[in-house]
Design a protein around this motif. Structure first.
Motif, mmCIF file in Angstrom:
data_model
loop_
_atom_site.group_PDB
_atom_site.id
_atom_site.type_symbol
_atom_site.label_atom_id
_atom_site.label_comp_id
_atom_site.label_asym_id
_atom_site.label_seq_id
_atom_site.Cartn_x
_atom_site.Cartn_y
_atom_site.Cartn_z
ATOM 1 N N ALA A 160 15.007 -1.440 7.983
ATOM 2 C CA ALA A 160 14.724 -1.163 6.573
ATOM 3 C C ALA A 160 13.274 -1.482 6.237
ATOM 4 O O ALA A 160 12.644 -0.785 5.430
ATOM 5 C CB ALA A 160 15.666 -1.971 5.684
ATOM 6 N N ALA A 161 12.714 -2.527 6.843
ATOM 7 C CA ALA A 161 11.307 -2.850 6.618
ATOM 8 C C ALA A 161 10.406 -1.733 7.123
ATOM 9 O O ALA A 161 9.411 -1.370 6.486
ATOM 10 C CB ALA A 161 10.964 -4.166 7.313
ATOM 11 N N ALA A 162 10.759 -1.171 8.290
ATOM 12 C CA ALA A 162 9.964 -0.067 8.820
ATOM 13 C C ALA A 162 10.029 1.141 7.898
ATOM 14 O O ALA A 162 9.039 1.862 7.720
ATOM 15 C CB ALA A 162 10.462 0.305 10.213
ATOM 16 N N SER A 181 6.760 3.203 5.828
ATOM 17 C CA SER A 181 6.490 4.521 6.400
ATOM 18 C C SER A 181 7.077 5.594 5.505
ATOM 19 O O SER A 181 8.128 5.407 4.896
ATOM 20 C CB SER A 181 7.085 4.635 7.810
ATOM 21 N N GLN A 182 6.396 6.667 5.477
ATOM 22 C CA GLN A 182 6.883 7.828 4.757
ATOM 23 C C GLN A 182 7.443 8.816 5.767
ATOM 24 O O GLN A 182 6.802 9.127 6.767
ATOM 25 C CB GLN A 182 5.772 8.489 3.951
ATOM 26 N N ASN A 183 8.626 9.296 5.473
ATOM 27 C CA ASN A 183 9.265 10.247 6.361
ATOM 28 C C ASN A 183 8.394 11.495 6.504
ATOM 29 O O ASN A 183 7.899 12.048 5.525
ATOM 30 C CB ASN A 183 10.635 10.640 5.798
ATOM 31 N N LYS A 210 8.384 5.758 14.953
ATOM 32 C CA LYS A 210 8.161 6.939 15.780
ATOM 33 C C LYS A 210 8.840 8.161 15.178
ATOM 34 O O LYS A 210 8.317 9.279 15.238
ATOM 35 C CB LYS A 210 8.690 6.681 17.187
ATOM 36 N N ARG A 211 10.003 7.933 14.576
ATOM 37 C CA ARG A 211 10.744 9.041 13.991
ATOM 38 C C ARG A 211 10.159 9.465 12.649
ATOM 39 O O ARG A 211 10.063 10.659 12.356
ATOM 40 C CB ARG A 211 12.210 8.642 13.823
ATOM 41 N N ARG A 212 9.770 8.502 11.818
ATOM 42 C CA ARG A 212 9.360 8.810 10.436
ATOM 43 C C ARG A 212 7.857 9.033 10.297
ATOM 44 O O ARG A 212 7.428 9.901 9.532
ATOM 45 C CB ARG A 212 9.785 7.670 9.507
ATOM 46 N N ALA A 213 7.069 8.236 10.975
ATOM 47 C CA ALA A 213 5.611 8.314 10.794
ATOM 48 C C ALA A 213 4.911 8.022 12.116
ATOM 49 O O ALA A 213 4.354 6.942 12.316
ATOM 50 C CB ALA A 213 5.156 7.332 9.712
ATOM 51 N N PRO A 260 0.840 -1.208 0.000
ATOM 52 C CA PRO A 260 0.000 0.000 0.000
ATOM 53 C C PRO A 260 0.867 1.247 0.000
ATOM 54 O O PRO A 260 1.908 1.310 0.658
ATOM 55 C CB PRO A 260 -0.818 -0.139 1.291
ATOM 56 N N GLN A 261 0.428 2.262 -0.727
ATOM 57 C CA GLN A 261 1.184 3.498 -0.820
ATOM 58 C C GLN A 261 1.203 4.253 0.508
ATOM 59 O O GLN A 261 2.250 4.778 0.907
ATOM 60 C CB GLN A 261 0.596 4.385 -1.918
ATOM 61 N N GLN A 262 0.086 4.308 1.182
ATOM 62 C CA GLN A 262 -0.010 5.034 2.445
ATOM 63 C C GLN A 262 -0.757 4.183 3.476
ATOM 64 O O GLN A 262 -1.935 4.397 3.755
ATOM 65 C CB GLN A 262 -0.707 6.378 2.243
#
Length: 473
Positions: A276-278, A282-284, A179-182, A154-156
């Motif tokens: 890397a999976a996370a 997730s989108q930054n 937590k940092r990225r999304a 999924p894109q988002q």
């Protein structure tokens, strides 16, 4: 005898009482202990020959190799320095069965004993590696690795599921990245064993549970690094089919980048590490902000462009409206009228100047002649012209009279009165229509007879279609 010495080292000066007497006990440091152990081991076993399977292979930047050599029950740490491994004719990998020669030593900073390898020989693939390759070929033939079977991520995603140990390092790494990225993403953890004989079944059950509940957009099947035995549960055939049959996209992130498992091939996507999976799912937040800013700039530019288009269109319409407005039309007509008037005035002035010039020329010419002579010549020309006009008028009048006489004669010949003068009469009905045929008459009908002189009213007594021949009578 040497084994006895080893045992004496640990129980030397040991007293029977429960509490140690600091005045009588001869304590040594940990470094001294490790040094003594190293001296004993290196002196006891000069050379060893071992056979086993490579695990946890690390090739340092310095060129040295560090790995574990194991069998089904035990393992031992090994180190092979660059000067020795440069003579090896093959590239060792995890799971490879080898023969090695080395000597026992102790790495004093950690108190670990190890084998310092000086020679290595390939003894064939290890059992775990052979089983891995066999299962890999079997599942590939069954189509579980086909790219056409992979689901798109999924894109988002709004909710992420993690199948892993609830207390493992992988969970911590993944949650830190998210937590940092999304930080807006929801996370659901499906706890499971990630090593041991019971792990494949639990992993499979958590996959099935996630698919039954359908509460997440994507699944992360993951654990941190470990030995080949630790990661072997992810090479299970039943688990592979559970991943393949999942309706939720699955990302496999098992171990480190160098570790490869069957789940990596079956999953919809492989990530080299849990972190890397996370990042994949997730989108930054900064990237999202930059993207939104770019969208805003595009919308602003588009609005400005559209606004300019509307303003240009409005200006064009205003110009067209000004052209067709009554006031502007009146102004245009007034301007045309003024232009025509000025042009007419200019033409009149030009002609007036021309006539004035001609008149001046005429007066100038008249000054060179005597008036009496000019008048006499004019009277003479006028007399000749009058005579010629009278002669021409007489000829035209005579020709016209002759033509009129001819026309009158033709009219008299064609006139109905001329016919009536020869003894004929004209029959008319009461409505004034001319009677030409007796068939149009009826008995008792009143008619009008016109003669050359006068007329008479008559009534039809009898009708006949035969012509009456007066000559025979």
């Amino acid at each position: 005898m040497k084994n006895v010495t080893f045992r004496i080292l640990f129980f030397l000066n040991a007293e029977k009482e429960t509490h140690l007497n600091p005045n009588t006990a001869q304590a040594i440091t940990v470094s001294q202990l490790n040094h003594q152990v190293r001296s004993i081991l290196e002196g006891s076993l000069q050379r060893v020959f071992l056979q086993g399977e490579i695990s946890n292979l690390t090739q340092a930047y310095s060129g040295h190799w560090y790995f574990s050599l194991k069998d089904s029950k035990s393992q031992v740490r090994c180190a092979m320095f660059r000067s020795a491994n440069s003579k090896v004719s093959f590239q060792p990998v995890n799971g490879m069965e080898i023969l090695l020669r080395g000597r026992i030593s102790v790495y004093e900073p950690r108190g670990e004993y190890q084998i310092l390898v000086d020679a290595m020989q390939n003894a064939g693939d290890g059992a775990l590696q052979a089983a891995f390759e066999a299962l890999k070929l079997k599942l590939a033939a069954a189509g579980l690795f086909a790219t056409s079977q992979k689901q798109a991520l999924p894109q988002q995603p709004q909710r992420i599921g993690i199948i892993s140990s609830a207390k493992g390092a992988a969970i911590h790494d993944i949650l830190s990245v998210l937590k940092r990225r999304a930080p807006h993403l929801e996370v659901i953890i499906y706890p499971s064993l990630v090593q041991g004989t019971d792990a494949p079944l639990q992993l499979q059950q958590m996959l099935q549970l996630a698919n039954q509940r359908q509460e997440v957009d994507v699944l992360l099947l993951t654990r941190g690094g470990g030995s080949s035995e630790d990661l072997h549960c992810f090479n299970d055939e039943s688990l592979a089919y559970a991943i393949f049959n999942s309706t939720i996209p699955v990302i496999s992130a098992v171990g480190h980048e160098v570790d490869v498992s069957i789940s990596d091939f079956v999953a919809d996507m492989r990530a080299p590490t849990p972190s890397a999976a996370a990042e994949l799912v997730s989108q930054n937040a900064m990237e999202i902000s930059q993207r939104l800013s770019a969208y805003q700039q595009n919308i602003k530019r588009l609005w400005q462009w559209r606004n300019q288009q509307f303003e240009s269109r409005l200006h064009s319409l205003q110009q067209r409206l000004a052209l067709v407005s009554p006031a502007n039309q009146l102004q245009q007509q007034q301007q045309r009228l003024d232009s025509a008037q000025m042009a007419l005035t200019a033409v009149f002035n030009t002609k007036q100047q021309f006539r004035q010039h001609r008149l001046e020329q005429a007066f100038s010419g008249l000054r060179g002649f005597r008036a009496e002579q000019t008048i006499s010549l004019a009277h003479e020309r006028l007399s000749r012209a009058r005579l010629a006009l009278e002669k021409a008028q007489a000829g035209v009048q005579s020709s016209a009279q002759n033509r009129l006489a001819q026309v009158c004669q033709q009219l008299e010949q064609l006139s109905p009165l001329a016919v009536l003068n020869r003894g004929y009469s004209m029959v008319q009905a009461e409505d004034g229509s001319i009677i030409r045929d007796s068939d149009s008459l009826y008995d008792g009908q009143k008619l009008r007879l016109d003669f050359a002189k006068g007329h008479a009213s008559v009534q039809v007594l009898e009708r006949s279609t035969k012509l009456h021949n007066t000559d025979s009578e």
